[in-house]
Write an enzyme that holds these catalytic residues in place. Structure first.
Site, PDB file in Angstrom:
ATOM      1  N   ARG A  26      39.002  55.067  42.544  1.00 16.36           N
ATOM      2  CA  ARG A  26      38.816  54.233  41.349  1.00 16.36           C
ATOM      3  C   ARG A  26      37.338  54.014  41.094  1.00 16.36           C
ATOM      4  O   ARG A  26      36.521  54.023  42.014  1.00 16.36           O
ATOM      5  CB  ARG A  26      39.540  52.893  41.463  1.00 16.36           C
ATOM      6  CG  ARG A  26      38.966  51.929  42.496  1.00 16.36           C
ATOM      7  CD  ARG A  26      37.993  50.913  41.890  1.00 16.36           C
ATOM      8  NE  ARG A  26      37.311  50.114  42.891  1.00 16.36           N
ATOM      9  CZ  ARG A  26      36.136  50.428  43.401  1.00 16.36           C
ATOM     10  NH1 ARG A  26      35.486  51.501  43.028  1.00 16.36           N
ATOM     11  NH2 ARG A  26      35.556  49.635  44.306  1.00 16.36           N
ATOM     12  N   SER A 121      36.442  53.815  46.612  1.00 14.85           N
ATOM     13  CA  SER A 121      37.706  53.371  47.223  1.00 14.85           C
ATOM     14  C   SER A 121      38.491  54.481  47.905  1.00 14.85           C
ATOM     15  O   SER A 121      39.717  54.563  47.782  1.00 14.85           O
ATOM     16  CB  SER A 121      38.595  52.668  46.194  1.00 14.85           C
ATOM     17  OG  SER A 121      37.980  51.514  45.746  1.00 14.85           O
ATOM     18  N   ASP A 163      40.792  47.105  44.432  1.00 11.80           N
ATOM     19  CA  ASP A 163      40.886  48.548  44.673  1.00 11.80           C
ATOM     20  C   ASP A 163      42.345  48.972  44.853  1.00 11.80           C
ATOM     21  O   ASP A 163      42.823  49.920  44.218  1.00 11.80           O
ATOM     22  CB  ASP A 163      40.083  48.943  45.915  1.00 11.80           C
ATOM     23  CG  ASP A 163      38.645  48.464  45.858  1.00 11.80           C
ATOM     24  OD1 ASP A 163      38.177  48.125  44.751  1.00 11.80           O
ATOM     25  OD2 ASP A 163      37.991  48.419  46.913  1.00 11.80           O
ATOM     26  N   TYR A 211      28.549  41.933  52.344  1.00 11.11           N
ATOM     27  CA  TYR A 211      29.755  41.617  51.553  1.00 11.11           C
ATOM     28  C   TYR A 211      30.394  40.316  52.049  1.00 11.11           C
ATOM     29  O   TYR A 211      30.720  39.427  51.250  1.00 11.11           O
ATOM     30  CB  TYR A 211      30.755  42.785  51.656  1.00 11.11           C
ATOM     31  CG  TYR A 211      31.984  42.620  50.781  1.00 11.11           C
ATOM     32  CD1 TYR A 211      32.066  43.254  49.541  1.00 11.11           C
ATOM     33  CD2 TYR A 211      33.055  41.830  51.181  1.00 11.11           C
ATOM     34  CE1 TYR A 211      33.182  43.107  48.739  1.00 11.11           C
ATOM     35  CE2 TYR A 211      34.179  41.677  50.381  1.00 11.11           C
ATOM     36  CZ  TYR A 211      34.239  42.322  49.167  1.00 11.11           C
ATOM     37  OH  TYR A 211      35.352  42.170  48.359  1.00 11.11           O
TER      38      TYR A 211
END
Ligand code: GLA
Length: 356
Positions: A26, A121, A163, A211
């Site tokens: 994606r 992804s 995702d 993250y």
């Protein structure tokens, strides 16, 4: 290919029909770092993905990859900690098997058209494809939720649902507008007279990246502001003095990004590509300056795109700290990168004739 050479896996190869599953990668058009606070995202499944050719049988998952050396062998049922399994892609296999409580084995080959570490992804595609290969037979949302739990178990990174839900639920010709709180997915047609170009700038991994810090920083802002998904920029500004500077900037990115996702979907629907492009470029600027998930190489790539004739807008895409950029432009305006088309989500392909 497995059929053309003798490998260790041949000794356990069952004599049954060959099956195939495919899951796309994606690209996120807009709406990054909004999913884990229940915000809006607008990703699109692309025409590059992961295909698994396999046979069912035995009590092992035994897979070779066209991209990685060696074979992955996971004994079933798998009930250990998947994050300790190596190589890294095997930990996704083990995690998905544990998640689904798989007891029946498969043996096959994983072919990937998505470079790992590109932020497209590949791991979510592997999880979703594998889920189907292991016999998952429920709605796309349940596949996505199982795949996301597997991702968490394999990596320890507290990623959102974007995702997996895009990859599990996409329909050809459409992007997926996802409300990550309600988990509603709206399939939005992608105009055919618009090029969507993805450029791979730098390899990255979210494991060990900032993250996890970003998730914690958003939680810190929410402790003051309440859910960011329903906060406005006015509310964020009003509470500025109660927030540390980092939490304030993270919150400002999230609430403005949610607004940009709505506006982008509207602009795309009206065929107003210049406005859609401006929103993408504004999204990049917000991720760069308020969310600090860009890099100088990514910034340079975005700058090069947005100053090219015929380009409406460009931005980093996905988790950041490297990876890819995405641009929208007039057909043929960019000759670098891959022109990607909106594609179907994870699916079983067809039964191949058994050449062996
Ligand atoms: C990664 C995560 C997603 C999302 C994006 C940033 O791709 O897997 O859940 O948080 O980063 O938008």
């Amino acid at each position: 290919m497995l059929q053309n050479k003798t490998t260790d896996l041949d000794i356990v190869r069952p004599v049954v029909d060959m099956l195939r599953v495919h899951a796309p990668g994606r690209v996120n058009l807009i709406g990054d770092h909004t999913d884990y606070t229940g915000g809006l995202v607008f990703p699109m499944a692309v025409d590059r993905g992961i295909t698994i050719d396999y046979r069912v049988g035995g009590s092992l998952i035994a897979l070779e990859s066209t991209a990685e050396p060696g074979a992955v062998v996971v004994p079933l049922p798998f009930d250990s900690d998947p994050s300790t399994v190596s190589p890294q892609w095997a930990s996704y296999v083990a995690a998905m098997a544990a998640e689904l409580g798989t007891t029946q084995g498969i043996i096959g080959t994983v072919a990937s058209e998505i470079p790992s570490g590109a932020g497209l992804s590949s791991s979510a595609a592997l999880e979703c494809a594998l889920g189907l290969a292991l016999g998952f037979d429920g709605p796309p949302l349940d596949l996505a939720l199982a795949a996301r739990r597997a991702e968490h178990a394999a990596t320890g990174v507290p990623t959102g649902i974007m995702d997996q839900l895009c990859i599990a639920s996409a329909t050809e010709g459409h992007a997926t507008l996802i409300d990550c709180h309600t988990l509603d997915v709206v399939q939005v047609p992608v105009p055919t007279d618009l090029d969507i170009v993805v450029e791979f700038v730098a390899h990255r991994t979210l494991v060990g990246s900032a993250y996890t810090d970003r998730v914690a920083e958003c939680a810190r802002a929410e402790a003051v502001l309440g859910p960011l998904r329903s906060a406005s920029i006015t509310v964020v500004e009003r509470h500025r003095a109660e927030l540390d500077d980092v939490a304030f900037r993270r919150a400002r990115h999230v609430v403005t990004e949610n607004e940009r996702v709505r506006d982008f979907a509207d602009a795309l629907g009206r065929g107003d590509y210049p406005s859609a492009g401006r929103l993408m470029t504004a999204s990049h600027e917000s991720l760069r300056s308020d969310f600090n998930t860009s890099t100088s190489a990514i910034d340079r790539a975005v700058e090069r795109c947005v100053t090219s004739p015929g380009v409406f807008g460009a931005r980093m895409t996905g988790g950041g700290f490297g990876g890819c950029i995405v641009a929208i432009c007039e057909p043929g305006a960019l000759d670098s990168g891959w022109s990607v088309r909106p594609s179907a989500g994870a699916h079983r392909v067809r039964v191949l004739s058994d050449g062996g």
